[in-house]
Design an enzyme around this catalytic site. Structure first.
Site, PDB file in Angstrom:
ATOM      1  N   CYS A  65      -0.440   4.600   7.079  1.00 27.96           N
ATOM      2  CA  CYS A  65      -1.184   4.279   8.306  1.00 27.96           C
ATOM      3  C   CYS A  65      -0.308   3.505   9.269  1.00 27.96           C
ATOM      4  O   CYS A  65      -0.086   2.447   8.996  1.00 27.96           O
ATOM      5  CB  CYS A  65      -2.577   3.479   8.045  1.00 27.96           C
ATOM      6  SG  CYS A  65      -3.575   4.292   6.828  1.00 27.96           S
ATOM      7  N   CYS A 119       0.995  -1.230  -0.005  1.00 31.83           N
ATOM      8  CA  CYS A 119      -0.015   0.078   0.072  1.00 31.83           C
ATOM      9  C   CYS A 119       0.933   1.178   0.029  1.00 31.83           C
ATOM     10  O   CYS A 119       2.018   1.128   0.637  1.00 31.83           O
ATOM     11  CB  CYS A 119      -0.934  -0.111   1.171  1.00 31.83           C
ATOM     12  SG  CYS A 119      -2.049   1.354   1.297  1.00 31.83           S
ATOM     13  N   CYS A 170     -20.088  -6.581   2.266  1.00 30.52           N
ATOM     14  CA  CYS A 170     -19.400  -5.239   2.843  1.00 30.52           C
ATOM     15  C   CYS A 170     -18.313  -5.148   1.931  1.00 30.52           C
ATOM     16  O   CYS A 170     -17.295  -5.941   1.726  1.00 30.52           O
ATOM     17  CB  CYS A 170     -19.274  -5.188   4.218  1.00 30.52           C
ATOM     18  SG  CYS A 170     -18.683  -3.431   4.849  1.00 30.52           S
ATOM     19  N   CYS A 204      -0.720  -0.402  10.253  1.00 33.11           N
ATOM     20  CA  CYS A 204      -0.972  -1.346   9.406  1.00 33.11           C
ATOM     21  C   CYS A 204       0.160  -2.090   8.617  1.00 33.11           C
ATOM     22  O   CYS A 204       1.165  -1.332   8.450  1.00 33.11           O
ATOM     23  CB  CYS A 204      -1.699  -0.753   8.328  1.00 33.11           C
ATOM     24  SG  CYS A 204      -2.333  -1.713   7.156  1.00 33.11           S
ATOM     25  N   ARG A 232     -19.087  -4.436  16.950  1.00 34.07           N
ATOM     26  CA  ARG A 232     -18.331  -6.011  16.438  1.00 34.07           C
ATOM     27  C   ARG A 232     -17.000  -6.017  16.891  1.00 34.07           C
ATOM     28  O   ARG A 232     -16.289  -5.003  17.012  1.00 34.07           O
ATOM     29  CB  ARG A 232     -18.171  -5.808  14.905  1.00 34.07           C
ATOM     30  CG  ARG A 232     -17.389  -7.339  14.261  1.00 34.07           C
ATOM     31  CD  ARG A 232     -17.166  -7.100  12.891  1.00 34.07           C
ATOM     32  NE  ARG A 232     -18.342  -6.480  12.216  1.00 34.07           N
ATOM     33  CZ  ARG A 232     -18.418  -6.074  10.859  1.00 34.07           C
ATOM     34  NH1 ARG A 232     -17.556  -6.139  10.192  1.00 34.07           N
ATOM     35  NH2 ARG A 232     -19.587  -5.800  10.306  1.00 34.07           N
ATOM     36  N   CYS A 279     -20.448   0.936   7.789  1.00 27.94           N
ATOM     37  CA  CYS A 279     -19.593   0.042   8.724  1.00 27.94           C
ATOM     38  C   CYS A 279     -18.319   0.947   8.962  1.00 27.94           C
ATOM     39  O   CYS A 279     -17.744   1.203   8.015  1.00 27.94           O
ATOM     40  CB  CYS A 279     -19.322  -1.113   8.169  1.00 27.94           C
ATOM     41  SG  CYS A 279     -18.073  -2.061   9.162  1.00 27.94           S
ATOM     42  N   CYS A 316     -16.855  -9.731   3.945  1.00 27.94           N
ATOM     43  CA  CYS A 316     -16.435  -8.315   3.908  1.00 27.94           C
ATOM     44  C   CYS A 316     -15.016  -8.447   2.717  1.00 27.94           C
ATOM     45  O   CYS A 316     -14.161  -9.167   3.281  1.00 27.94           O
ATOM     46  CB  CYS A 316     -15.707  -7.860   5.243  1.00 27.94           C
ATOM     47  SG  CYS A 316     -16.899  -7.869   6.615  1.00 27.94           S
TER      48      CYS A 316
HETATM   49  S1  SF4 Z   1      -4.965   1.006   6.487  1.00 25.57           S
HETATM   50 FE1  SF4 Z   1      -3.342  -0.090   5.708  1.00 25.57          FE
HETATM   51  S2  SF4 Z   1      -4.025  -0.727   3.413  1.00 25.57           S
HETATM   52 FE2  SF4 Z   1      -5.423   0.563   4.203  1.00 25.57          FE
HETATM   53  S3  SF4 Z   1      -4.897   2.554   3.601  1.00 25.57           S
HETATM   54 FE3  SF4 Z   1      -3.724   2.474   5.621  1.00 25.57          FE
HETATM   55  S4  SF4 Z   1      -1.710   1.476   4.890  1.00 25.57           S
HETATM   56 FE4  SF4 Z   1      -3.219   1.210   3.341  1.00 25.57          FE
END
Ligand code: SF4
Length: 415
Positions: free
Chosen positions: A69, A65, A142, A72, A272, A202, A109
């Site tokens: 974040c 990605c 979802c 993550c 959840r 959600c 999901c």
């Molecule tokens: S949560 Fe993870 S997969 Fe989703 S946008 Fe952020 S870095 Fe990318």
């Protein structure tokens, strides 16, 4: 205890507590914990009986990605040794979904890593949803693809999506310390787009990233205001190789208090228990079922959960029952609101009953607090530095098992 009597009475009437009452739940002592669970349990049973909704995650595209974040394992610069693969083919995703439905899930999901989908990605997901609904027309779908552009939510709705997930994750005030490549406002905008298109909302949070009680209460009230139909509560899974690898801030007792606070603020909304259930609640998971009415079955996006059969046994042993495909999840008055929104599409945007994206546990559990202002280093460089900084004795890789089965592998899914 006056506080719990007040919260129970309000919850049974479907009323929201004050901010001070919500904060007081988080400040209760261990001696009071079972009373807190019992009070939240009364509210849960009033609106959801003893039903547990099972949801099943299918990671359509894993890792790589460009977003940062910090919670993550799929983020830019992540050193986590997760599965990495590009889009599953529709039949591959449908096979994984079928395993979840056969295991008892009523909602599938579909999650993909990334900032947001291209129009070609929407085509891919459209084909995948068709393959899943061909096999099982009753299954709820979802979708969680990140930030949406104009008209993409409408396209997903027309293609058969029932809901869109996009988590707010944390409070507006701290969002910038968790992610720098997009903003809290971007996330709210996507929730509103999904809701405006008539998709069920959600949207949830991640606890354990070093946030304060006030931050938790802020995000939970924000989710209530957005009108999320389903609130996934993730407990940060501190993945080795991410900036939050050493953020082990949660105890089972703390997790139960957080769940109870979320329940009191969202008495008639699906709550959840999402990513981190096994890692942080551990042997206290059955108590969580007295508060939440929904969990994920089996594995998460990049980490493994307990065996699907163990989830089913736990539900039965705790005196609960799996919600059937023909049973409504939301209480009638909430379902009416959601159906009206879906029929009328946007009563002027998103004011109630919105959704967001985000995927519980998926695009999910990261954590990390108090990341200071951005330095001159790129997000990828910062991530690598942060991960390298985590002393080995602060990493608990024994509790975090990277997913090696199911979608994207040759091995059978856990369901
Ligand atoms: S949560 Fe993870 S997969 Fe989703 S946008 Fe952020 S870095 Fe990318």
């Amino acid at each position: 205890m006056d506080l719990l009597d007040t919260l129970t009475a309000k919850g049974l009437r479907g009323e929201v507590p004050t901010r001070e009452e919500a904060l007081a739940v988080l400040a209760t002592t261990d001696d009071e914990l079972l009373d807190v669970v019992a009070a939240a349990g009364k509210v849960r049973r009033r609106w959801f009986g003893r039903r547990v909704k099972l949801n099943y995650l299918v990671n359509l595209k894993s890792g790589l990605c460009p977003e940062d974040c910090s919670y993550c394992s799929q983020r830019l610069g992540s050193k986590a040794e997760i599965l990495k693969y590009t889009w599953l083919k529709p039949d591959q995703a449908a096979d994984a979904a079928r395993a979840g439905v056969a295991g008892g899930a009523k909602r599938v999901c579909l999650v993909a890593s990334g900032r947001g989908p291209t129009d070609r990605d929407i085509d891919r997901v459209t084909d995948t949803m068709a393959a899943i609904k061909d096999a099982d027309p009753e299954v709820e779908i979802c979708v969680c693809l990140g930030l949406l552009s104009d008209n993409q939510a409408e396209r997903l709705k027309a293609a058969g999506a029932d809901a869109y997930n996009h988590n707010l994750n944390t409070s507006e005030g701290t969002y910038g310390t968790i992610t720098k490549t997009h903003t809290y406002a971007d996330r709210v905008d996507t929730v509103q787009k999904a809701h405006g298109a008539g998709l069920s909302a959600c949207s949830g949070l991640i606890a354990g990233m070093g946030e304060s009680d006030e931050d938790l209460v802020d995000v939970v009230f924000a989710l209530r205001e957005l009108g999320s139909d389903s609130v996934p509560v993730n407990f940060l899974i501190p993945f080795e190789g991410t900036p939050l690898a050493k953020e082990w801030n949660l105890t089972p007792q703390r997790c139960l208090r957080i769940l109870a606070m979320v329940r009191f603020v969202n008495p008639d909304t699906e709550v959840r228990i999402a990513g981190g259930r096994e890692v942080h609640l551990r042997s206290m998971q059955p108590l969580g079922l007295h508060i939440a009415n929904s969990i994920f079955l089996g594995d998460y996006l990049t980490s493994e959960g307990q065996a699907g059969q163990t989830d089913l046994d736990m539900i039965k042993d705790a005196g609960f029952e799996v919600e059937g495909a023909g049973e409504a999840t939301l209480p009638r008055h909430r379902a009416d609101v959601a159906e009206a929104a879906q029929a009328g599409h946007a009563s002027g945007g998103c004011g109630s009953a919105a959704s967001a994206c985000g995927s519980g546990g998926g695009c999910g559990p990261c954590g990390g607090h108090a990341h200071g202002p951005s330095s001159s280093a790129s997000p990828a460089e910062e991530a690598a530095e942060d991960a390298a900084d985590a002393p080995d004795d602060e990493l608990r890789s024994d509790l975090v098992k990277v997913r090696r089965r199911g979608a994207g592998t040759e091995l059978a899914p856990n369901a």
